[in-house]
Design a protein around this motif. Structure first.
Motif: not given
Length: 162
Positions: A127-128, A109
């Motif tokens: 989205k990820t 992240k």
């Protein structure tokens, strides 16, 4: 007495048509103005006879002009050379560059956020992206082993393997 009627169809025989014969082709050597030369290599491979018609030479067997490029042998593909184009960096390449610069372990992240902030790579709208990067890093580690660009330092953290 009643008569029984048969429901069987009468036997029919199917006949396959034979393929039509090809018309014989005229050889270039049969022309009176053509000159045949037995030396040289055919563009399609092998030694063939060359016929000279005017100012050009043609193979009498495959009808290819002598100046044409040879085709690659069967089973081998010709390599295409593309002009050097400035390609976008992948997320995996950007992560390797980032970890090499920072020299400290990071989670995916944080890597995605820093990569986007530095402009190395931008997400195409997924989205990820951190999960995709995590999966790609693990795949590289498992396939390349010690030669991978990444090493896992802690749970969820990766460092540059250099």
């Amino acid at each position: 007495m009643s008569k029984k009627t048969s429901t069987k169809k009468p036997a029919t025989k199917t006949v396959k048509a034979k393929p039509a014969k090809k018309a014989p082709t005229k050889k270039a050597a049969a022309r009176p103005d053509a000159v045949v030369e037995a030396t040289g290599e055919c563009p399609k491979g092998g030694s063939h006879e060359w016929t000279e018609e005017g100012d050009e030479k043609f193979c009498t067997k495959c009808k290819e002009p002598q100046g044409s490029k040879a085709k690659p042998a069967k089973g081998k593909k010709a390599k295409r050379t593309k002009p050097a184009v400035d390609k976008k960096m992948s997320a995996l390449d950007a992560a390797a560059k980032l970890l090499e610069e920072t020299k400290e372990p990071m989670n995916t992240k944080a890597m995605i956020e820093t990569i986007a902030a530095k402009g190395y790579w931008t997400s195409p709208g997924g989205k990820t992206p951190h999960a995709t990067l995590y999966s790609a890093i693990l795949r590289e580690i498992t396939t390349k082993g010690k030669e991978a660009r990444f090493k896992k330092t802690d749970r969820g953290n990766f460092a540059f393997n250099g």
